[in-house]
Design a protein around this motif. Structure first.
Motif, short mmCIF file in Angstrom:
data_model
loop_
_atom_site.label_atom_id
_atom_site.label_comp_id
_atom_site.label_asym_id
_atom_site.label_seq_id
_atom_site.Cartn_x
_atom_site.Cartn_y
_atom_site.Cartn_z
N GLY A 114 18.90 48.96 24.33
CA GLY A 114 18.13 49.91 25.26
C GLY A 114 16.66 49.51 25.58
N ALA A 115 15.90 48.62 24.64
CA ALA A 115 14.82 48.38 24.81
C ALA A 115 14.62 47.03 24.97
CB ALA A 115 14.09 48.98 23.31
N GLY A 116 15.32 46.12 25.66
CA GLY A 116 14.99 44.79 25.75
C GLY A 116 15.56 43.95 24.92
N GLY A 117 16.48 44.32 24.17
CA GLY A 117 17.29 43.81 23.26
C GLY A 117 18.37 42.86 23.64
N VAL A 118 19.42 42.66 22.67
CA VAL A 118 20.55 41.80 23.02
C VAL A 118 21.20 42.27 24.26
CG1 VAL A 118 22.53 40.90 22.24
CG2 VAL A 118 20.60 40.94 20.78
N GLY A 119 21.49 43.56 24.21
CA GLY A 119 22.45 44.09 25.14
C GLY A 119 22.14 43.94 26.75
N SER A 120 20.79 43.99 26.76
CA SER A 120 20.10 43.98 27.97
C SER A 120 20.16 42.57 28.76
CB SER A 120 18.70 44.45 28.16
OG SER A 120 17.81 43.56 27.39
N TRP A 121 20.73 41.57 27.91
CA TRP A 121 20.78 40.27 28.78
C TRP A 121 21.91 39.43 28.55
CZ3 TRP A 121 20.63 36.90 24.66
CH2 TRP A 121 19.85 37.22 23.45
N GLY A 122 22.92 40.10 28.49
CA GLY A 122 24.36 39.48 28.54
C GLY A 122 25.20 39.96 27.51
N LEU A 123 26.33 39.46 27.65
CA LEU A 123 27.51 39.94 26.96
C LEU A 123 27.26 39.03 25.31
CD1 LEU A 123 30.58 39.80 29.17
CD2 LEU A 123 29.23 41.85 28.12
N LEU A 124 27.65 39.55 24.17
CA LEU A 124 27.51 39.23 23.00
C LEU A 124 28.39 37.95 23.27
CD1 LEU A 124 26.38 38.94 20.06
CD2 LEU A 124 28.42 40.54 19.61
N GLY A 125 29.58 37.97 23.84
CA GLY A 125 30.60 37.00 23.77
C GLY A 125 30.06 35.91 24.51
N ASP A 126 29.03 35.89 25.42
CA ASP A 126 28.29 34.59 25.85
C ASP A 126 27.46 33.91 24.83
OD1 ASP A 126 29.35 35.38 28.27
OD2 ASP A 126 27.64 36.44 28.96
N ALA A 127 26.75 34.64 23.88
CA ALA A 127 26.02 34.25 22.75
C ALA A 127 26.93 33.30 21.77
CB ALA A 127 25.58 35.26 21.88
N TYR A 128 28.17 33.87 21.48
CA TYR A 128 29.03 33.26 20.78
C TYR A 128 29.88 31.86 21.49
CZ TYR A 128 29.52 36.56 16.93
OH TYR A 128 29.16 37.40 16.06
N ASP A 129 30.03 32.08 22.74
CA ASP A 129 30.43 31.00 23.50
C ASP A 129 29.39 29.67 23.51
OD1 ASP A 129 32.94 32.24 23.80
OD2 ASP A 129 32.32 32.89 26.13
N ARG A 130 28.14 30.04 23.52
CA ARG A 130 27.31 29.01 23.73
C ARG A 130 27.03 28.55 22.06
NH1 ARG A 130 22.90 29.92 27.29
NH2 ARG A 130 21.82 28.34 25.98
N CYS A 131 27.46 29.25 21.05
CA CYS A 131 27.48 28.46 19.83
C CYS A 131 28.74 27.62 19.48
CB CYS A 131 27.49 29.76 18.72
SG CYS A 131 25.91 30.82 18.36
N GLY A 132 29.78 28.06 20.14
CA GLY A 132 30.94 27.19 20.17
C GLY A 132 30.85 26.00 20.84
N GLU A 133 30.02 25.97 21.95
CA GLU A 133 29.82 24.72 22.75
C GLU A 133 29.00 23.85 22.02
OE1 GLU A 133 27.85 25.99 26.02
OE2 GLU A 133 29.69 26.99 26.92
N VAL A 134 27.79 24.19 21.12
CA VAL A 134 27.16 23.40 20.44
C VAL A 134 28.00 22.87 19.06
CG1 VAL A 134 25.30 23.38 18.74
CG2 VAL A 134 25.18 24.62 21.02
N CYS A 135 28.80 23.73 18.69
CA CYS A 135 29.46 23.09 17.52
C CYS A 135 30.51 22.20 18.00
CB CYS A 135 30.55 24.23 16.82
SG CYS A 135 31.29 23.98 15.35
N ALA A 136 31.11 22.12 19.26
CA ALA A 136 32.01 21.36 19.72
C ALA A 136 31.30 20.07 19.99
CB ALA A 136 32.83 21.85 21.19
N GLU A 137 30.18 19.95 20.46
CA GLU A 137 29.47 18.76 20.82
C GLU A 137 29.02 18.07 19.61
OE1 GLU A 137 25.19 17.15 23.28
OE2 GLU A 137 26.10 19.60 23.47
N TYR A 138 28.60 18.68 18.51
CA TYR A 138 28.05 17.92 17.15
C TYR A 138 29.01 17.72 16.14
CZ TYR A 138 23.80 18.23 20.08
OH TYR A 138 22.92 17.86 20.99
#
Length: 402
Positions: free
Chosen positions: A105-129
């Motif tokens: 509620g103070a500009g942290g993670v929850g205010s800028w998107g789903l946690l699932g998006d963060a994990y998906d981005r990590c998966g994309e990096v892992c898949a590439e490298y």
């Protein structure tokens, strides 16, 4: 760090080990073999606390080195954390608030998107490298798969601080800031999406912060240290930059419920795999590192083989070099052997990516031999065909491991 950068008998794992001797055995077996060979200098000395596991006649035992003691204390700490979590049922019960929930509620993670998006981005990096490893993670449960991705991305980002395109601008103070950022995410205060994924991971799994800090310490070494006087020094470096990964990921991958091995034993195997991978990186990249003014080989062992730093920089394959490399490759294989014993004791869904990675990396040593030990101008690698052939075999072996 080098590389731009990292017997399967289960019976050996069900026998209680002396404190720290899982890896100590590797050093002893290596040195016992070379005890049989003519030596040019100092008398043979058995590696600390490893002699009790040498199959041949007992040898004198000296004190454990400071490097081994420091690494083993981290192993004990992480193993104890996992055992405590197991005794409690789960590290964090399902539905419990995340460590960073209060920040949302103070500009942290929850205010800028789903946690699932963060994990998906990590998966994309892992898949590439890390394509092969990424494929293996598809067999894991969703929570474990995402957590491994998050750890992988943090390790990659950390490595790129000193090996990436902006490495020339990295200072010790920059690494200090990175370590402070690590502490913050462990306390639930992530800085970005990738941090958020790792912050969530360490809130759900019994992961200790020390291996992460130790990896940063390895990056500090790369800023100023380009020579290693002995294998003791090199061992500690290998732990910092690669052995730590095993300690980070085993709490996520999980230990098989029916495993009779001690938690400490499984962690020793994970540590051995990291050491083996980094030794392989070093042996593969001798020429590349020398062109950067770096030698990641034990200088005392080079001297015993009748070689000098100038020989490395000249990059000429000689009989002395071949003999030296045979010994170095043998040691790396002993670490791989020690690591392979632990795969059967991982959770069944986690075995394949670990075993496939181990087998593929170990084949780099075969490639060095096939290149007639020319790791000055030829880069050893495993071809795509061999990789594809190895994957189903590793899968079958992982499926029947017990």
């Amino acid at each position: 760090m080098p590389g731009s950068s990292s017997s399967s008998a289960a019976a050996a794992w069900t026998t209680p080990l002396h404190r720290g001797c899982g890896l100590l055995r590797v050093h002893a077996r290596f040195l016992h073999h070379h005890q049989q060979q003519p030596r040019r200098s100092r008398p043979f000395v058995v590696r600390p606390l490893m002699a009790s596991l040498v199959a041949a006649a007992p040898a004198p035992v000296s004190r454990r080195t400071a490097a081994e003691e420091a690494v083993y204390e981290v192993v004990l700490r992480q193993a104890a954390l996992v055992e405590e979590a197991a005794a409690a049922g789960r590290a964090t019960p399902p539905g419990a608030p995340r460590r960073w929930a209060d920040e949302a509620g103070a500009g942290g993670v929850g205010s800028w998107g789903l946690l699932g998006d963060a994990y998906d981005r990590c998966g994309e990096v892992c898949a590439e490298y890390a394509k092969t490893f990424y494929l293996g993670t598809q067999l894991m449960t969703p929570d474990r798969r995402k957590a491994v991705w998050a750890i992988y991305v943090w390790c990659r980002r950390t490595d790129e601080l000193v090996d990436g395109p902006n490495s020339s601008y990295i200072t010790p103070k920059a690494l200090d800031r990175w370590e402070k950022r690590l502490e913050d995410l462990f306390e639930g205060r992530p800085y970005d999406m990738y941090d958020a994924a790792l912050s969530d991971t360490v809130s759900k799994f019994p992961v200790d912060i020390q291996p992460f800090k130790d990896m940063i310490e390895g990056m500090r070494l790369d800023l100023w240290k380009s020579r290693y006087k002995s294998f003791d020094e090199l061992y500690l470096y290998c732990y910092y930059v690669a052995g730590t990964v095993g300690l980070m990921t085993v709490p996520v991958m999980g230990i098989a419920p029916d495993s009779k091995a001690s938690t400490e034993t499984v962690y020793n195997a994970a540590l051995a795999l990291g050491i083996a991978n980094q030794l392989t990186n070093i042996l593969r990249d001798v020429g590349e590192d020398s062109r950067r003014g770096r030698i990641y080989l034990p200088l005392d062992e080079l001297a015993e083989a009748g070689l000098t730093e100038d020989d490395i920089f000249r990059g000429k394959v000689t009989d002395k070099w071949r003999k030296f490399m045979k010994g170095q490759i043998q040691r790396a294989r002993l670490f791989f052997d020690e690591a392979e014993k632990g795969v059967a004791h991982l959770d069944s869904a986690s075995r394949w990516p670990v075993l496939a990675s181990l087998w593929l990396y170990r084949q780099i040593l075969d490639a060095i031999e096939a290149n007639d030990y020319n790791n000055f101008t030829k880069r050893a690698y495993v071809g795509k065909a061999k990789k594809l052939l190895s994957l189903p075999v590793a899968y079958a072996r992982a499926a029947v491991a017990s």
